[in-house]
Design a protein around this motif. Structure first.
Motif, mmCIF file in Angstrom:
data_model
loop_
_atom_site.group_PDB
_atom_site.id
_atom_site.type_symbol
_atom_site.label_atom_id
_atom_site.label_comp_id
_atom_site.label_asym_id
_atom_site.label_seq_id
_atom_site.Cartn_x
_atom_site.Cartn_y
_atom_site.Cartn_z
ATOM 1 N N GLN A 118 -72.005 44.651 40.043
ATOM 2 C CA GLN A 118 -72.960 44.910 38.966
ATOM 3 C C GLN A 118 -73.987 45.976 39.368
ATOM 4 O OE1 GLN A 118 -74.718 41.246 37.705
ATOM 5 N NE2 GLN A 118 -75.706 42.237 35.959
ATOM 6 N N VAL A 119 -74.250 46.907 38.461
ATOM 7 C CA VAL A 119 -75.340 47.874 38.634
ATOM 8 C C VAL A 119 -76.150 47.838 37.346
ATOM 9 C CG1 VAL A 119 -75.944 50.310 38.948
ATOM 10 C CG2 VAL A 119 -73.954 49.367 40.137
ATOM 11 N N PHE A 120 -77.449 47.756 37.467
ATOM 12 C CA PHE A 120 -78.272 47.747 36.252
ATOM 13 C C PHE A 120 -79.448 48.694 36.438
ATOM 14 C CE2 PHE A 120 -79.030 44.193 39.004
ATOM 15 C CZ PHE A 120 -80.404 44.106 39.127
ATOM 16 N N GLY A 121 -80.196 48.919 35.374
ATOM 17 C CA GLY A 121 -81.280 49.901 35.448
ATOM 18 C C GLY A 121 -82.613 49.294 35.082
ATOM 19 N N THR A 122 -83.681 49.717 35.777
ATOM 20 C CA THR A 122 -85.027 49.320 35.360
ATOM 21 C C THR A 122 -85.796 50.573 34.973
ATOM 22 O OG1 THR A 122 -85.841 49.428 37.628
ATOM 23 C CG2 THR A 122 -85.168 47.278 36.825
ATOM 24 N N LYS A 123 -86.465 50.479 33.833
ATOM 25 C CA LYS A 123 -87.102 51.654 33.225
ATOM 26 C C LYS A 123 -88.561 51.786 33.652
ATOM 27 C CE LYS A 123 -87.871 53.645 28.628
ATOM 28 N NZ LYS A 123 -87.982 53.369 27.186
ATOM 29 N N SER A 124 -88.985 53.014 33.901
ATOM 30 C CA SER A 124 -90.409 53.297 34.162
ATOM 31 C C SER A 124 -90.803 54.558 33.432
ATOM 32 C CB SER A 124 -90.662 53.570 35.643
ATOM 33 O OG SER A 124 -90.522 52.428 36.407
ATOM 34 N N ALA A 125 -92.072 54.606 33.035
ATOM 35 C CA ALA A 125 -92.627 55.816 32.419
ATOM 36 C C ALA A 125 -93.312 56.657 33.478
ATOM 37 C CB ALA A 125 -93.627 55.420 31.347
ATOM 38 N N SER A 126 -93.419 57.947 33.212
ATOM 39 C CA SER A 126 -94.170 58.830 34.118
ATOM 40 C C SER A 126 -94.796 59.966 33.313
ATOM 41 C CB SER A 126 -93.250 59.400 35.199
ATOM 42 O OG SER A 126 -92.213 60.138 34.614
ATOM 43 N N LEU A 127 -95.803 60.573 33.937
ATOM 44 C CA LEU A 127 -96.521 61.693 33.298
ATOM 45 C C LEU A 127 -96.619 62.834 34.281
ATOM 46 C CD1 LEU A 127 -99.889 60.360 31.831
ATOM 47 C CD2 LEU A 127 -97.851 61.052 30.559
ATOM 48 N N VAL A 128 -96.639 64.048 33.786
ATOM 49 C CA VAL A 128 -97.018 65.186 34.611
ATOM 50 C C VAL A 128 -98.298 65.752 34.002
ATOM 51 C CG1 VAL A 128 -96.361 67.438 35.517
ATOM 52 C CG2 VAL A 128 -94.615 65.668 35.213
ATOM 53 N N LEU A 129 -99.337 65.812 34.842
ATOM 54 C CA LEU A 129 -100.644 66.291 34.390
ATOM 55 C C LEU A 129 -100.931 67.652 35.019
ATOM 56 C CD1 LEU A 129 -102.642 62.955 34.922
ATOM 57 C CD2 LEU A 129 -101.724 63.857 32.758
#
Ligand SMILES: Cc1cc2nc3c(=O)[nH]c(=O)nc-3n(C[C@H](O)[C@H](O)[C@H](O)COP(=O)(O)OP(=O)(O)OC[C@H]3O[C@@H](n4cnc5c(N)ncnc54)[C@H](O)[C@@H]3O)c2cc1C
Length: 370
Positions: free
Chosen positions: A203-214
């Motif tokens: 099994q391979v699964f994904g965890t989501k994260s947000a990011s910003l470039v300032l």
């Protein structure tokens, strides 16, 4: 041993790009297939932070050390600016919306950290921590591979064919059309789970994260901050200044199911606004900065947190190179070199492959729907 071997690498993220790059160093001419473009997913949206020894005491230690060295060598060979490579310091801090944090201070703050934040510990320096721009790194690996004879194909890998000797892989199906192959590498990041329709895989699964470039010009100091927010909720915020007057900020986990198309992965407005606000708690330069880019991506995870690198049991000719979690940019070059050795020499010579063997985990296949 590369002569005439038909090798297809599925997925042109940092891992697939590095596999293709190291195959071409050995004279092979792989076909690299991506449904979008190189670095379309996490490999174009990650921070790109590299650490020599932060995996000490784990199964990833040897891989990470080898890969840290390879990044430095690649920067010398291909040009540091082209890869966005530079050594950098790393600092641990504590920050909060309100309250006096002085009791946590162990060091004076660098001048640009002028918010409600205190420096706690130096956790990396020029010899042990560095960064690349992950998009530039991945793109350069593909460009170099193509210049050495690899072929980049845009198309959706939809299946595998097993008509070779002893049931070995004989091809891939790309956009409905068969393509012959003697060897297939699955480097599909979190989409490796989709390949469970074609063969039995761990099994391979994904965890989501947000990011910003300032847009802000601050020194080359990565900041790992234990941040206490409203209601005393805690999270680790990561702030990575990049060359060229921009700063990458991440730390906001998000929920959401993985779409087929990486271009459909978007962060929520709420997560981006919160990241910008928290960055501003650390530094007025970040508080007042314009938002240059917002993105979200999925880290590919395995059930034991260790990547899958090696032959797929029961499917001769197929290899997995995935599940690199939070260290896929760091570990891409050493993974690419290992897989090239497995294919061309029969075994990885540069790094012990045993901790990454797909045989260590149970494998399953999706037989309908999904
Ligand atoms: C917010 C964030 C920050 C991170 N920061 C760092 C960091 O500082 N340092 C670090 O080392 N790592 C970091 N990572 C982790 C790193 O980004 C990943 O481990 C790495 O990018 C995974 O690369 P990959 O090539 O396995 O997968 P991906 O980059 O996901 O690539 C998979 C590719 O497969 C393609 N694909 C999917 N399905 C198909 C199909 N059916 N046919 C053809 N192509 C297909 C996609 O288009 C995509 O290009 C971070 C991750 C996140 C989310």
């Amino acid at each position: 041993m590369a002569d005439g071997m038909r090798i297809v690498v599925c997925g042109a993220g940092a891992i697939g790009a590095s596999v293709a790059y190291f195959l071409t160093r050995r004279g092979a001419r792989p076909v690299l297939v991506d449904r979008a473009r190189p670095a379309a997913a996490a490999s174009g949206k990650a921070a790109g932070f590299l650490a020599l020894d932060w995996n000490a005491g784990t199964p990833l230690d040897e891989l990470a050390r080898a890969s840290f060295g390879l990044h430095r060598r690649l920067a010398e060979e291909l040009g540091a600016e082209r890869l966005g490579y530079r050594p950098m310091d790393a600092l641990m801090t504590a920050a909060a919306d309100e309250g006096d944090l002085e009791r946590h201070r162990r060091l004076p703050n660098p001048a640009w950290l002028d918010g409600n934040v205190v420096a706690h510990e130096v956790i990396g320096g020029a010899e042990t921590t560095a960064q690349v721009d992950p998009r530039r790194f991945t793109t350069a690996m593909v460009e170099e591979a193509v210049a050495a004879g690899a072929e980049l194909v845009t198309g959706v890998v939809e299946g595998l064919a097993f008509g070779g000797p002893d049931g070995a892989v004989s091809g891939v199906v790309v956009d409905g059309a068969p393509r012959p192959a003697d060897v297939v590498v699955l480097a599909l990041g979190p989409w490796t789970s989709r390949a469970q329709r074609w063969l039995a895989l761990p099994q391979v699964f994904g965890t989501k994260s947000a990011s910003l470039v300032l847009g802000a010009d601050v020194p080359a100091q990565a900041v790992f901050s234990e941040y206490v927010g409203p209601g005393r909720g805690r999270m680790t915020v990561e702030i990575y200044p990049r060359a060229g007057g921009v700063v990458y900020v991440s730390g906001q986990p998000e929920h959401g199911s993985l779409p087929d198309d990486p271009d459909e992965i978007e962060p929520t407005d709420r997560a981006c606004a919160e990241l910008h606000r928290i960055a501003g708690v650390h530094s007025s330069a970040l508080r007042d900065a314009e938002v240059v880019a917002r993105s979200a991506c999925y880290r590919p995870l395995t059930v034991d947190g260790v990547p899958l690198i090696g032959p797929v049991p029961g499917a001769p000719g197929t290899y997995l190179a995935t599940g690199h979690a939070s260290w896929g940019i760091l570990n891409a070059p050493a993974t690419g070199r290992m897989v090239a050795e497995m294919i061309l020499d029969g075994a990885s010579r540069s790094v012990d492959a045993a901790p990454f063997a797909p045989t260590r985990l149970p494998a399953g296949r999706i037989t309908s729907g999904g």
